[in-house]
Design a protein around this motif. Structure first.
Motif, PDB file in Angstrom:
ATOM      1  N   LEU A  65       0.814  -1.214   0.000  1.00 48.44           N
ATOM      2  CA  LEU A  65       0.000   0.000   0.000  1.00 48.44           C
ATOM      3  C   LEU A  65       0.844   1.260   0.000  1.00 48.44           C
ATOM      4  N   SER A  66       2.060   1.195   0.536  1.00 44.12           N
ATOM      5  CA  SER A  66       2.914   2.374   0.623  1.00 44.12           C
ATOM      6  C   SER A  66       4.193   2.230  -0.170  1.00 44.12           C
ATOM      7  N   GLY A  67       4.278   1.223  -1.040  1.00 43.96           N
ATOM      8  CA  GLY A  67       5.485   0.999  -1.806  1.00 43.96           C
ATOM      9  C   GLY A  67       5.597   1.919  -3.004  1.00 43.96           C
ATOM     10  N   PRO A  68       6.630   1.716  -3.835  1.00 46.11           N
ATOM     11  CA  PRO A  68       6.857   2.606  -4.975  1.00 46.11           C
ATOM     12  C   PRO A  68       5.798   2.494  -6.061  1.00 46.11           C
ATOM     13  N   THR A  69       4.975   1.427  -6.059  1.00 45.47           N
ATOM     14  CA  THR A  69       3.943   1.263  -7.078  1.00 45.47           C
ATOM     15  C   THR A  69       2.542   1.460  -6.493  1.00 45.47           C
ATOM     16  N   ALA A  70       2.432   2.221  -5.408  1.00 44.71           N
ATOM     17  CA  ALA A  70       1.113   2.443  -4.808  1.00 44.71           C
ATOM     18  C   ALA A  70       0.183   3.192  -5.754  1.00 44.71           C
ATOM     19  N   MET A  71       0.748   3.917  -6.713  1.00 43.43           N
ATOM     20  CA  MET A  71      -0.047   4.673  -7.675  1.00 43.43           C
ATOM     21  C   MET A  71       0.561   4.502  -9.059  1.00 43.43           C
ATOM     22  N   GLY A  72      -0.270   4.169 -10.067  1.00 42.92           N
ATOM     23  CA  GLY A  72       0.244   4.053 -11.426  1.00 42.92           C
ATOM     24  C   GLY A  72       0.072   2.656 -11.983  1.00 42.92           C
ATOM     25  N   SER A  73       0.966   2.281 -12.880  1.00 41.65           N
ATOM     26  CA  SER A  73       0.888   0.982 -13.537  1.00 41.65           C
ATOM     27  C   SER A  73       1.702  -0.046 -12.764  1.00 41.65           C
ATOM     28  N   LEU A  74       1.142  -1.212 -12.616  1.00 38.70           N
ATOM     29  CA  LEU A  74       1.817  -2.312 -11.937  1.00 38.70           C
ATOM     30  C   LEU A  74       2.537  -3.155 -12.980  1.00 38.70           C
ATOM     31  N   HIS A  75       3.829  -3.405 -12.752  1.00 38.56           N
ATOM     32  CA  HIS A  75       4.645  -4.190 -13.674  1.00 38.56           C
ATOM     33  C   HIS A  75       5.050  -5.503 -13.005  1.00 38.56           C
ATOM     34  N   ALA A  76       5.251  -6.524 -13.810  1.00 34.79           N
ATOM     35  CA  ALA A  76       5.660  -7.819 -13.272  1.00 34.79           C
ATOM     36  C   ALA A  76       6.979  -7.702 -12.520  1.00 34.79           C
ATOM     37  N   VAL A  77       7.885  -6.848 -12.990  1.00 35.19           N
ATOM     38  CA  VAL A  77       9.191  -6.697 -12.346  1.00 35.19           C
ATOM     39  C   VAL A  77       9.070  -6.072 -10.960  1.00 35.19           C
ATOM     40  N   ASP A  78       7.958  -5.382 -10.679  1.00 37.97           N
ATOM     41  CA  ASP A  78       7.782  -4.765  -9.371  1.00 37.97           C
ATOM     42  C   ASP A  78       7.689  -5.791  -8.251  1.00 37.97           C
ATOM     43  N   GLN A  79       7.394  -7.049  -8.573  1.00 34.75           N
ATOM     44  CA  GLN A  79       7.259  -8.083  -7.558  1.00 34.75           C
ATOM     45  C   GLN A  79       8.213  -9.242  -7.805  1.00 34.75           C
ATOM     46  N   THR A  80       9.354  -8.947  -8.416  1.00 36.00           N
ATOM     47  CA  THR A  80      10.329  -9.971  -8.751  1.00 36.00           C
ATOM     48  C   THR A  80      11.695  -9.599  -8.207  1.00 36.00           C
ATOM     49  N   ARG A  81      12.424 -10.578  -7.699  1.00 28.69           N
ATOM     50  CA  ARG A  81      13.797 -10.335  -7.298  1.00 28.69           C
ATOM     51  C   ARG A  81      14.624  -9.971  -8.533  1.00 28.69           C
ATOM     52  N   ALA A  82      15.398  -8.918  -8.421  1.00 24.23           N
ATOM     53  CA  ALA A  82      16.137  -8.460  -9.596  1.00 24.23           C
ATOM     54  C   ALA A  82      17.312  -7.595  -9.178  1.00 24.23           C
ATOM     55  N   VAL A  83      18.311  -7.532 -10.061  1.00 22.07           N
ATOM     56  CA  VAL A  83      19.419  -6.592  -9.950  1.00 22.07           C
ATOM     57  C   VAL A  83      19.202  -5.531 -11.019  1.00 22.07           C
ATOM     58  N   MET A  84      19.135  -4.265 -10.616  1.00 20.00           N
ATOM     59  CA  MET A  84      18.804  -3.181 -11.525  1.00 20.00           C
ATOM     60  C   MET A  84      19.928  -2.153 -11.532  1.00 20.00           C
ATOM     61  N   PHE A  85      20.245  -1.665 -12.719  1.00 21.88           N
ATOM     62  CA  PHE A  85      21.244  -0.614 -12.909  1.00 21.88           C
ATOM     63  C   PHE A  85      20.555   0.606 -13.510  1.00 21.88           C
ATOM     64  N   SER A  86      20.926   1.784 -13.050  1.00 25.73           N
ATOM     65  CA  SER A  86      20.314   3.010 -13.566  1.00 25.73           C
ATOM     66  C   SER A  86      21.341   4.104 -13.660  1.00 25.73           C
ATOM     67  N   ALA A  87      21.069   5.045 -14.558  1.00 26.77           N
ATOM     68  CA  ALA A  87      21.921   6.226 -14.752  1.00 26.77           C
ATOM     69  C   ALA A  87      21.033   7.433 -14.932  1.00 26.77           C
ATOM     70  N   ASP A  88      21.346   8.519 -14.224  1.00 28.47           N
ATOM     71  CA  ASP A  88      20.603   9.761 -14.309  1.00 28.47           C
ATOM     72  C   ASP A  88      21.585  10.871 -14.667  1.00 28.47           C
ATOM     73  N   MET A  89      21.391  11.457 -15.838  1.00 27.73           N
ATOM     74  CA  MET A  89      22.313  12.491 -16.320  1.00 27.73           C
ATOM     75  C   MET A  89      21.544  13.723 -16.748  1.00 27.73           C
ATOM     76  N   GLY A  90      22.086  14.883 -16.533  1.00 25.21           N
ATOM     77  CA  GLY A  90      21.451  16.129 -16.950  1.00 25.21           C
ATOM     78  C   GLY A  90      22.475  17.230 -17.113  1.00 25.21           C
ATOM     79  N   TRP A  91      22.140  18.179 -17.976  1.00 33.00           N
ATOM     80  CA  TRP A  91      23.040  19.301 -18.209  1.00 33.00           C
ATOM     81  C   TRP A  91      22.263  20.498 -18.737  1.00 33.00           C
TER      82      TRP A  91
END
Length: 390
Positions: free
Chosen positions: A364-390
């Motif tokens: 109820l209070s997790g990152p998917t409490a609002m919006g689209s539910l994805h299968a990966v949201d309930q799966t063990r996983a290793v995730m890599f991300s990059a955030d860049m701006g200029w």
């Protein structure tokens, strides 16, 4: 000659129907904020304390230069497109043979007004809206306008913060949210027949929830203690079974729960926290379950680096898809690298190991409490991300 044969096989593979499919996200959003002249408020110090973001009724921190009145508007549209060759259709020679039509669209609207009533009371009022339209969720059916639909343009929320002393902040919160199935049909074998797809469309419903909570926070020196008591209703809960790619409704329930957390800053670079939560869950089928979780977490920060880890012991879930099993012991962690930002330039690299909980009280209070539910949201996983701006 052998090279010509290899070229022909490669060309055939590229034109081999859905085997050459590709899934593409297109995200468009607009944010607008009105901020009047800055006037300091005693509530700012309380709101700057670090909350546990996964907690119902947690006090959100604000930047140090945040004014006492903020009106924020955000409109977001996300299109998920399926691009693939259609081998069963004879196309003219000048066409590429690919379908570029958006298959799934998610639109989200957020309107919020944050203001101070006095030097001790602050309030936030607003509402959110969500619309999901997934055309031909099963792309193997062919062309058409069959859709999975979900829409609710008024999901209100309200928060009141009261600070009787410099160390104590009390809060009351009410929030409504909805989750839907915007990515259905973009993962898995995509092998539903027309009758199976029609059965899915008739039976699947969006998940809606309502949460009312009252809580308090005490801060003193290097310690912070937070507690929250909440009442929640969830209708048509959405979930995925283990290794499944299609969502299913797992039922409705009423919850009465409590959450407690204590955090201690050991050194300027190291902090640790302990959290306990328990909820009495009454399902609409008459079944009652006590959900419990105890978690221990630690975080180390030094310059541009931040390393965090958490271990928890979880009881059984009140609502779960058939065939779902989860170990009572869970572990999660992350490593982030954020160098010193200059001007508008920024860079953030992260690697995370996630093992989401199946407890409905946590969802109820997790990152998917609002919006689209994805299968990966309930799966063990290793995730890599990059955030860049200029």
């Amino acid at each position: 000659m052998r090279g010509l044969h290899l070229l022909g096989l490669a060309s055939l593979a590229l034109q081999g129907g859905t085997a050459s499919a590709q899934d593409i996200f297109v995200d468009q959003s607009i944010s607008f904020t009105l901020k009047p002249a800055i006037r300091r408020s005693p509530l700012l110090e309380a709101r700057r304390t670090s909350p546990d973001y996964g907690w119902i009724g947690a006090i959100r921190p604000l930047p140090g230069d945040e004014p006492d009145h903020v009106v924020a508007l955000r409109l977001q549209r996300q299109s998920r497109r399926f691009i693939g060759a259609q081998a069963d259709i004879a196309l003219p020679l000048e066409t590429s043979g690919y379908d570029h039509r958006p298959r799934s669209r998610t639109r989200m609207l957020s309107v919020e007004d944050h203001f101070s009533l006095s030097d001790q009371v602050a309030m936030t009022l607003g509402f959110a809206g969500l619309k999901v339209s997934n055309r031909n969720a099963n792309v193997t059916i062919g062309s058409g306008d069959d859709r999975l639909r979900a829409r609710d343009w008024f999901l209100p929320h309200a928060v009141v913060h009261y600070r009787p002393t410099s160390a104590i902040t009390l809060s009351m919160n009410y929030e409504e949210a909805m989750r839907a199935y915007g990515d259905t049909g973009f993962t898995g074998p995509l092998g539903l027949s027309r009758p199976d797809f029609e059965a899915l469309r008739r039976s699947l419903r969006p998940e809606k929830s309502r949460i009312a909570s009252i809580g308090g926070q005490w801060s003193g020196g290097d310690m912070m203690v937070t507690t929250s008591l909440y009442r929640a209703d969830i209708r048509n809960g959405l979930s995925f079974a283990d290794r499944a790619y299609l969502p299913t409704n797992i039922g409705s329930a009423r919850l009465l729960g409590v959450k407690m957390m204590a955090r201690h800053q050991l050194t300027p670079h190291l902090d640790w926290s302990v959290r306990y939560q328990q909820a009495a869950v009454d399902t609409m089928t008459g079944r009652s379950v006590q959900e419990r979780e105890m978690a221990l977490a630690a975080a180390w920060t030094s310059g541009a680096w931040r390393v965090a880890a958490q271990g928890s012991r979880t009881g059984r879930a009140a609502l779960a898809a058939l065939g779902t099993q989860q170990s009572p012991l869970r572990a999660e962690g992350s490593i982030e690298y954020t160098p010193v930002q200059q001007g508008r330039q920024r860079l953030r690299l992260a690697a995370r190991f996630i093992n989401p909980s199946r407890l409905v009280s946590i969802g109820l209070s997790g990152p998917t409490a609002m919006g689209s539910l994805h299968a990966v949201d309930q799966t063990r996983a290793v995730m890599f991300s990059a955030d860049m701006g200029w």
